[in-house]
Design a protein around this motif. Sequence first.
Motif, PDB file in Angstrom:
ATOM      1  N   HIS A   1      19.359  26.098 -14.898  1.00 50.56           N
ATOM      2  CA  HIS A   1      18.769  24.991 -15.622  1.00 50.56           C
ATOM      3  C   HIS A   1      19.687  23.770 -15.562  1.00 50.56           C
ATOM      4  O   HIS A   1      20.753  23.745 -16.174  1.00 50.56           O
TER       5      HIS A   1
ATOM      6  N   SER B   1      15.110  25.093 -12.872  1.00 51.38           N
ATOM      7  CA  SER B   1      14.417  24.086 -13.674  1.00 51.38           C
ATOM      8  C   SER B   1      15.311  22.866 -13.800  1.00 51.38           C
ATOM      9  O   SER B   1      16.426  22.952 -14.305  1.00 51.38           O
TER      10      SER B   1
ATOM     11  N   PHE C   1      13.428  26.993 -23.642  1.00 51.92           N
ATOM     12  CA  PHE C   1      14.244  28.119 -23.210  1.00 51.92           C
ATOM     13  C   PHE C   1      14.573  29.065 -24.363  1.00 51.92           C
ATOM     14  O   PHE C   1      14.868  30.224 -24.138  1.00 51.92           O
TER      15      PHE C   1
ATOM     16  N   HIS D   1      23.160  26.858 -17.805  1.00 46.94           N
ATOM     17  CA  HIS D   1      22.861  25.431 -17.943  1.00 46.94           C
ATOM     18  C   HIS D   1      23.871  24.660 -17.092  1.00 46.94           C
ATOM     19  O   HIS D   1      25.073  24.921 -17.193  1.00 46.94           O
TER      20      HIS D   1
ATOM     21  N   HIS E   1       9.585  18.753 -20.385  1.00 47.55           N
ATOM     22  CA  HIS E   1      10.162  20.081 -20.207  1.00 47.55           C
ATOM     23  C   HIS E   1       9.392  21.186 -20.931  1.00 47.55           C
ATOM     24  O   HIS E   1       9.620  22.382 -20.682  1.00 47.55           O
TER      25      HIS E   1
END
Lengths: 309, 309, 309, 309, 309, 309
Positions: free
Chosen positions: F141, F232, F163, F179, F120
């Motif tokens: 995310h 992501s 992040f 998230h 990541h």
Amino acid sequence: MGEREPARGPVDATQIPRFAGPATFARLPRCDEVDRCDIAVVGVPFDGGVTYRPGARFGPAAIRAGSRLDVDPFGAQQVADAGDIACNPFDIAEAIASIEQAAGELLGRAGHLMALGGDHTIALPLLRATHAKFGEVALVHFDAHLDTWDTYFGAPYTHGTPFRRAAEEGLFVSDRSAHVGIRGPLYAKTDLSSDAELGFTIVSSADYASSSIESIAGRIRDRVGDAPVYVSIDVDVMDPAHAPGTGTPEAGGLSSRELLLTLRALDGLPIVGADVVEVAPAYDHAELTTVAASHVVYELLGLMAREAA
Amino acid sequence: MGEREPARGPVDATQIPRFAGPATFARLPRCDEVDRCDIAVVGVPFDGGVTYRPGARFGPAAIRAGSRLDVDPFGAQQVADAGDIACNPFDIAEAIASIEQAAGELLGRAGHLMALGGDHTIALPLLRATHAKFGEVALVHFDAHLDTWDTYFGAPYTHGTPFRRAAEEGLFVSDRSAHVGIRGPLYAKTDLSSDAELGFTIVSSADYASSSIESIAGRIRDRVGDAPVYVSIDVDVMDPAHAPGTGTPEAGGLSSRELLLTLRALDGLPIVGADVVEVAPAYDHAELTTVAASHVVYELLGLMAREAA
Amino acid sequence: MGEREPARGPVDATQIPRFAGPATFARLPRCDEVDRCDIAVVGVPFDGGVTYRPGARFGPAAIRAGSRLDVDPFGAQQVADAGDIACNPFDIAEAIASIEQAAGELLGRAGHLMALGGDHTIALPLLRATHAKFGEVALVHFDAHLDTWDTYFGAPYTHGTPFRRAAEEGLFVSDRSAHVGIRGPLYAKTDLSSDAELGFTIVSSADYASSSIESIAGRIRDRVGDAPVYVSIDVDVMDPAHAPGTGTPEAGGLSSRELLLTLRALDGLPIVGADVVEVAPAYDHAELTTVAASHVVYELLGLMAREAA
Amino acid sequence: MGEREPARGPVDATQIPRFAGPATFARLPRCDEVDRCDIAVVGVPFDGGVTYRPGARFGPAAIRAGSRLDVDPFGAQQVADAGDIACNPFDIAEAIASIEQAAGELLGRAGHLMALGGDHTIALPLLRATHAKFGEVALVHFDAHLDTWDTYFGAPYTHGTPFRRAAEEGLFVSDRSAHVGIRGPLYAKTDLSSDAELGFTIVSSADYASSSIESIAGRIRDRVGDAPVYVSIDVDVMDPAHAPGTGTPEAGGLSSRELLLTLRALDGLPIVGADVVEVAPAYDHAELTTVAASHVVYELLGLMAREAA
Amino acid sequence: MGEREPARGPVDATQIPRFAGPATFARLPRCDEVDRCDIAVVGVPFDGGVTYRPGARFGPAAIRAGSRLDVDPFGAQQVADAGDIACNPFDIAEAIASIEQAAGELLGRAGHLMALGGDHTIALPLLRATHAKFGEVALVHFDAHLDTWDTYFGAPYTHGTPFRRAAEEGLFVSDRSAHVGIRGPLYAKTDLSSDAELGFTIVSSADYASSSIESIAGRIRDRVGDAPVYVSIDVDVMDPAHAPGTGTPEAGGLSSRELLLTLRALDGLPIVGADVVEVAPAYDHAELTTVAASHVVYELLGLMAREAA
Amino acid sequence: MGEREPARGPVDATQIPRFAGPATFARLPRCDEVDRCDIAVVGVPFDGGVTYRPGARFGPAAIRAGSRLDVDPFGAQQVADAGDIACNPFDIAEAIASIEQAAGELLGRAGHLMALGGDHTIALPLLRATHAKFGEVALVHFDAHLDTWDTYFGAPYTHGTPFRRAAEEGLFVSDRSAHVGIRGPLYAKTDLSSDAELGFTIVSSADYASSSIESIAGRIRDRVGDAPVYVSIDVDVMDPAHAPGTGTPEAGGLSSRELLLTLRALDGLPIVGADVVEVAPAYDHAELTTVAASHVVYELLGLMAREAA
């Protein structure tokens, strides 16, 4: 004259541990050991029709090995293991013919067949033999894929085409059949419309995320109505997490619980035959796939046994 | 009166593919399918005596699955599969008694036994049954370990003690027996001298690095002389690279070729019984261990068949 | 006189990487490193009672290895690792006695025990020791199987019988206990009615498909009332997809999320002891089972720590 | 007019890590990226001729993935990757024809072919294409098996028959060819004598236990004399410990070192083509088989490059 | 004043089964449990210098887990486990500094270090600490690779460069050192000549095919003479069949027996320190690699203990 | 001037079997084979920032291998494979700089990037390049972890910090990001509040047990509003049962179906870039993780293609 031998179940697990004893399905008797056979479990170790990962030829032996924990008797019905149908691994047409003939002969001696694949190519000759004995059936097909392609590399008979061929041959009732568990991005719009013309309705894997199993089973029951039913289960209908040992894995599938509960909710349907296919044990781990497959077979045997009773 | 049925071999691989057909050893007939049985292959799925990795209870089924590529007929001798001896997984003493009794009964019907373990605990009851039929034998024991410990956790019967018990019971000829493949650093000096008192000579795995197989086989043949021979093979005599699926792996072992050629070089010895033990398939990969084990069994069957002929 | 040492947590992951450092559960201190121990994590590496795949003897070490990602401190409670209880692998009765004694001694020094199995046989001596300290408990039992068989191969103490023995010995409150996650086709009707007589209610795996976790947790909370609670978790309550490394896998089980959220929803219950059993790492892959098991242990520690606080 | 582009090697591992970059063999350029191609590495992902474990269709991709550690340049010779020959997975005859045609076309553009199988069926069309360009060759065949069966299930073209067909078609010099690594118990006497009639001599795996590699290589060199040589290597010539990822594993084989050193000792022979076949990656572990296979390919490329120079 | 505590060995396997008890190397005491420590086994879980497959950070824990079968006491020498050296996984230079410092401190308290890697980068700081205590050593380096590259991606400190750096720093005697087990096609001529300039002689893996272990050990002994010896063993010196769990596998390597017997034949050399590196357990199977590595460590401990005695 | 070449899709599976052909993602053309590239799939094989299990460096190659079953064309959009970005495995800062530069260059030639990790850490340079072209984005995310730690071992750039760095650099809109799939017990209260300050909202994995996917997608859509979106996806957002091949597995995660359906429900959002990271194939089984990851990539490509159309 003379009483029928009582149905025999698996060997007694309190006398012979589950890891010992015969390598038959669920340690049931062999067909040649019983007087009559209401349901014959038969292996069809053919995988010459696969387009991606081969290895389903080892499926029947592996499902049997994974079935040692299956235990409950099937009541008055005699279930027995008929061994494997030998078929030519090099010639699809000849293999299909062998399977059709052997299945037909078995159906002369046994009430019903519960077939262990092998790849999905075998569903065609099994449906032919089923049709010969029971006439047109409603087809309930659990799979990630439609299996209604036309040809592949020019071959009309592969694991991607059995239900198109079966439709062309009139082996199932066109408006009483269903695909269950389908998911994509695999299918182009043309695939889906072409499939619909064959008379299938589709219950997708996504439908399981928004509907209860009860309502899904209701849709299937409504669809098949009172027709005799043939259930064909490609283990890739389950998510690869639950059934990694298969040839064309597709993420986003059913859990084993969703599949088992859907089957249980079909109780009472007149199931005349079934297959469980596409177990490729080289890709399995810790018998994940074969334990799930053997539970699925067990559930199908229960449905057939209760119906046949 | 009446001719003897000719000996029957495995099912024909040109008619039934190797991945199909019966789950017997090498796809041979079952004992109940033949008139007579010169050599019975019998599973002993017991692993209650292991001190480290368990799982040899699944050994017999796994060796059979790994034997599908074994093909050659055994000449005039009838080899058949007697299935498994059921034994209590929770009580070592009871299991040993069951094995001794079942092996004795089998030896009443069959000429010789070829046992598939199971852990090495089973060698004791097998030697008892062998002794009852053939008298004192020379023991040729292939193993990484001596298996002549006295007790473990107070238990006299475990997979580390069978040959001490057998020596105490006078089951083998004390100056005609050999351990082959032993390696350490597992053994203290006291272990070795204590072992020597039991009448064994040792051919170590290291000896294979400096001697030819011919000379090693010569040492074994000189040792056993003309006594009837029982061969007990723990698959951990092979290096874990060749046999990972076992309970107490020990680096620095024999290659499968060294083991197979050593056995082949024993041709002509009067082998009256044998076992292949400690196959723990949960630790195997791609049937490495079970293919090697089944080849070892095959080689032993050949030795017995030629001798018995 | 003198202040109590503040509770100590895992080693600091920003100083010692998670792949380094002590092999204790969650890298917590050992019991001998701390002044007091509110909750002791203890391994019980015994698997002599298994009926199918053995190997849970390696469970405690594997769960610890899988717990390296567990990180959060447990507040004011001191959790520490008490190592393993050594027990005889060859004698079930002796092992049970050793476990009962060792657990009792630990409970003299520690507030509560969080046991890592080992097979389910160990629940009986753990319940005995728990009963000796806390009196009758409500038993909340997560499992695919009832574990209330009577005997197996004549053995009264196996991994299939602990809760029948515990019921006979009056170790838990008969109308305050529950099985959670049960699924079949493993159970005959007689099993279920016989089980009900022991005072259990059943929340099946199928119930999770039609009920919210909240309502399931509510059923459990209603059942146990205000009794002190012992939680026994067989990892096969999870689907084999989530916990392949176990001895008697059963398709159709709970997801790890369902299990973890059910536990979390039991927050506030007075949990006095717990075990997590039947981790057989030889069948695991990529620490799937041990990571899930260690998260389950972690969740139980949190429940106990909050309750004990 | 104009200079030839200098031969290009793999991408620079100090600029592009070995785990990155193109998925060509040894990260060499593709054929379409170079002006000329002295040796073309070409995949032939066909496994429709296998009799036991399928999966060699994934062999070319897996060997390429396993070749990322191969590093040394091949001097002035341009080696490049020609990709895969597409062939029908359902029709052996059509596949053989496609392979023969594609190989012939490639040999029009490239000096030599280094083929990556696929199963051993592909050796026949490759030998046909080789014969068309180079005339009769001496065949040096490394394998556990003879591959000179006549038919299997009536099929003339399978992975067990290529060299009988090749002999019938006169594709190799009958008294200049050798099988290396053969081992049994697979072969009946009739197989061996029938094989001898085809003009092969046999260097068995057992010979490696009693002879030096130098003397074995000497026997091969004497056999082939000054004929152009085609080398066909079934990875099952190696022991399953060294090459588990294959279709018909046979214990007692060569170590990878024995195979590599034998090839190295053939330096100077006029090798005009080669194949490495029967890599079935579903049975591989940690790239054991594909790393060994890629080293074997690398060794063959070196032999061809030095000879061609 | 006061007697020295007698040396302590592993926990007693007849009281605590091998699958239970502490997770130290060979279940030896921890350094903090003993009065003195003649040899400290220490983990160095760093793999930030690898160029291909990472994962050796999990090596120390895995070697310890694989060492549970190692059993013999080391006589009068106290061997103990010092745990792991924590080092920064993100910064090679900082990690090297940490290792050098921690190793130096340990050598202040312990007689000798037996390090468990980690990747081969760690050999440099270990050699520095060894040099600080013992002066220049003869380096005996077992490996498939030379590890004397200059830089990689501009990095001077990686697992491919430790011995070039060590040579530049004068840490070992230039004409008393040897590489053992080297094989390629990995090395260009320039690599080899450049390596020779550093003062190494090479015993290749191929040499093992034509020389006895005795003669190879003789070459090594002649080379090192009477200098103090540091032994550095990359497990990839073994063939991937014997040690699949490593980062840069290379076919054609030593068997575990060849490696173990070579070490045993070095008995009597004054070994002052050693490391076993590049165990990457994610690629291991059934503890193949870790059992072999732990036996290698055990052999080294024996050599050091006898020498130190 | 001149017509644009029509978009090209994968090679035709009815001409080239799925197990053959180019090793590009979904067998799409390479970027250098097409005139224009609307979406470039690019590998970023960097894993120098991982804190636990390394190996994501092999992620891009493995995802491509797992994508061979992806089939549908992407309509008028040209998707092509740009190969891998080479980056220094030993220096995180240099690698981040290389990735940012290479991604920026690619975005000069291609419309959008679909990155395949790698760990990541790579999200930071990808977000920088995305920001340079598209300005501030809403970040969606998917992950089990927040990845908003500050430092680890003093390192500011790791797979646990991208992040936080991105927030500090103002790369995304602080009140438009989310998230999804977060679960604990990994996070202390301080982690969560500190995270909230960065402008994220959290949809936990537990939320999936009590909310429909529709409502979860609604929350995400409401959050992002009409901002351009960067997605992501850490594959550990899926449960380890569905994605075992990853570096920091966390039980209790999303099923692959939950993830895929959530993505599908984001249809219509203006997605300008995406990454799928943390595939560590050494821990995968039977391509479980890579098949799921490639389906996720496929779904993202579809979202981007429809949006871009």
